[in-house]
Design a protein around this motif. Sequence first.
Motif, PDB file in Angstrom:
ATOM      1  N   ASP A   1       0.836  -1.188   0.000  1.00 14.17           N
ATOM      2  CA  ASP A   1       0.000   0.000   0.000  1.00 14.17           C
ATOM      3  C   ASP A   1       0.878   1.247   0.000  1.00 14.17           C
ATOM      4  O   ASP A   1       1.883   1.298   0.687  1.00 14.17           O
ATOM      5  CB  ASP A   1      -0.893   0.046   1.237  1.00 14.17           C
ATOM      6  N   VAL A   2       0.429   2.243  -0.768  1.00 14.31           N
ATOM      7  CA  VAL A   2       1.129   3.518  -0.768  1.00 14.31           C
ATOM      8  C   VAL A   2       0.883   4.218   0.563  1.00 14.31           C
ATOM      9  O   VAL A   2      -0.244   4.344   1.009  1.00 14.31           O
ATOM     10  CB  VAL A   2       0.649   4.408  -1.920  1.00 14.31           C
ATOM     11  N   GLN A   3       1.950   4.649   1.166  1.00 15.53           N
ATOM     12  CA  GLN A   3       1.842   5.398   2.411  1.00 15.53           C
ATOM     13  C   GLN A   3       2.731   6.631   2.342  1.00 15.53           C
ATOM     14  O   GLN A   3       3.873   6.558   1.908  1.00 15.53           O
ATOM     15  CB  GLN A   3       2.238   4.533   3.604  1.00 15.53           C
ATOM     16  N   LEU A   4       2.174   7.733   2.786  1.00 20.58           N
ATOM     17  CA  LEU A   4       2.900   8.986   2.859  1.00 20.58           C
ATOM     18  C   LEU A   4       2.693   9.545   4.258  1.00 20.58           C
ATOM     19  O   LEU A   4       1.554   9.636   4.722  1.00 20.58           O
ATOM     20  CB  LEU A   4       2.382   9.979   1.823  1.00 20.58           C
ATOM     21  N   GLN A   5       3.761   9.902   4.895  1.00 16.95           N
ATOM     22  CA  GLN A   5       3.660  10.420   6.254  1.00 16.95           C
ATOM     23  C   GLN A   5       4.407  11.731   6.355  1.00 16.95           C
ATOM     24  O   GLN A   5       5.636  11.760   6.248  1.00 16.95           O
ATOM     25  CB  GLN A   5       4.211   9.420   7.256  1.00 16.95           C
ATOM     26  N   ALA A  23       7.771  10.980   4.412  1.00 17.07           N
ATOM     27  CA  ALA A  23       8.312   9.627   4.267  1.00 17.07           C
ATOM     28  C   ALA A  23       7.352   8.811   3.413  1.00 17.07           C
ATOM     29  O   ALA A  23       6.160   8.734   3.713  1.00 17.07           O
ATOM     30  CB  ALA A  23       8.486   8.995   5.634  1.00 17.07           C
ATOM     31  N   ALA A  24       7.885   8.228   2.351  1.00 20.78           N
ATOM     32  CA  ALA A  24       7.049   7.526   1.384  1.00 20.78           C
ATOM     33  C   ALA A  24       7.405   6.044   1.326  1.00 20.78           C
ATOM     34  O   ALA A  24       8.567   5.673   1.482  1.00 20.78           O
ATOM     35  CB  ALA A  24       7.215   8.152   0.007  1.00 20.78           C
ATOM     36  N   SER A  25       6.398   5.237   1.084  1.00 18.44           N
ATOM     37  CA  SER A  25       6.625   3.803   0.943  1.00 18.44           C
ATOM     38  C   SER A  25       5.494   3.189   0.140  1.00 18.44           C
ATOM     39  O   SER A  25       4.438   3.797  -0.035  1.00 18.44           O
ATOM     40  CB  SER A  25       6.722   3.127   2.312  1.00 18.44           C
ATOM     41  N   GLU A 112      -4.358  16.268  -9.570  1.00 18.26           N
ATOM     42  CA  GLU A 112      -3.490  15.350 -10.300  1.00 18.26           C
ATOM     43  C   GLU A 112      -2.913  14.266  -9.396  1.00 18.26           C
ATOM     44  O   GLU A 112      -2.322  13.316  -9.896  1.00 18.26           O
ATOM     45  CB  GLU A 112      -2.336  16.136 -10.930  1.00 18.26           C
ATOM     46  N   TYR A 113      -3.072  14.408  -8.101  1.00 19.30           N
ATOM     47  CA  TYR A 113      -2.400  13.529  -7.156  1.00 19.30           C
ATOM     48  C   TYR A 113      -3.360  12.483  -6.595  1.00 19.30           C
ATOM     49  O   TYR A 113      -4.518  12.781  -6.274  1.00 19.30           O
ATOM     50  CB  TYR A 113      -1.769  14.354  -6.026  1.00 19.30           C
ATOM     51  N   ASP A 114      -2.847  11.261  -6.475  1.00 15.03           N
ATOM     52  CA  ASP A 114      -3.688  10.130  -6.121  1.00 15.03           C
ATOM     53  C   ASP A 114      -3.638   9.763  -4.645  1.00 15.03           C
ATOM     54  O   ASP A 114      -4.639   9.342  -4.072  1.00 15.03           O
ATOM     55  CB  ASP A 114      -3.264   8.902  -6.931  1.00 15.03           C
ATOM     56  N   TYR A 115      -2.475   9.868  -4.060  1.00 16.00           N
ATOM     57  CA  TYR A 115      -2.290   9.412  -2.689  1.00 16.00           C
ATOM     58  C   TYR A 115      -1.864  10.581  -1.817  1.00 16.00           C
ATOM     59  O   TYR A 115      -1.003  11.369  -2.207  1.00 16.00           O
ATOM     60  CB  TYR A 115      -1.248   8.289  -2.627  1.00 16.00           C
ATOM     61  N   TRP A 116      -2.454  10.625  -0.643  1.00 15.17           N
ATOM     62  CA  TRP A 116      -2.232  11.739   0.259  1.00 15.17           C
ATOM     63  C   TRP A 116      -1.870  11.231   1.649  1.00 15.17           C
ATOM     64  O   TRP A 116      -2.420  10.239   2.127  1.00 15.17           O
ATOM     65  CB  TRP A 116      -3.493  12.595   0.357  1.00 15.17           C
ATOM     66  N   GLY A 117      -0.969  11.946   2.265  1.00 18.46           N
ATOM     67  CA  GLY A 117      -0.664  11.667   3.656  1.00 18.46           C
ATOM     68  C   GLY A 117      -1.480  12.578   4.559  1.00 18.46           C
ATOM     69  O   GLY A 117      -2.157  13.491   4.096  1.00 18.46           O
ATOM     70  N   ARG A 118      -1.426  12.299   5.851  1.00 17.46           N
ATOM     71  CA  ARG A 118      -2.060  13.202   6.800  1.00 17.46           C
ATOM     72  C   ARG A 118      -1.254  14.499   6.863  1.00 17.46           C
ATOM     73  O   ARG A 118      -0.057  14.500   6.653  1.00 17.46           O
ATOM     74  CB  ARG A 118      -2.111  12.565   8.183  1.00 17.46           C
ATOM     75  N   GLY A 119      -1.926  15.552   7.150  1.00 20.67           N
ATOM     76  CA  GLY A 119      -1.277  16.844   7.170  1.00 20.67           C
ATOM     77  C   GLY A 119      -0.487  17.108   8.441  1.00 20.67           C
ATOM     78  O   GLY A 119      -0.635  16.426   9.457  1.00 20.67           O
TER      79      GLY A 119
END
Length: 126
Positions: A1-5, A23-25, A112-119
């Motif tokens: 799973d895409v994760q952005l923190q 941090a992306a994974s 344009e962006y698909d995956y978002w992290g928490r702010g």
Amino acid sequence: DVQLQASGGGLVQAGGSLRLSCAASGFTFDDYAIGWFRQAPGKEREGVSCISLTDRGTYYAASVKGRFTISIDYAKSTVYLQMNSLKPEDTAVYYCASALWEEINSELNSYEYDYWGRGTQVTVSS
């Protein structure tokens, strides 16, 4: 799973600096772009900066150009946003997001962006 923190927000006086981290994974790093966006209360989300993980091209909103610098540490799969000379109008929740680089037409358009992290909250006091 895409994760952005996203992390690194805080309270700072006008003229000060902060460095945000994203941090992306969960995805093939080199195929993507990472964008930073912000949203202040009562305002629409706006694009701040973007970096292509494919060719390292960088893009900035006019309001932050010359004050903010986006960079990447491939070893840590982390994108940074160095924010200098902060102003009260920079106060907002900052988000990082990812999108396939080849599919992006407008680098600072949040749609344009698909995956978002928490702010992460950035507050600049005057």
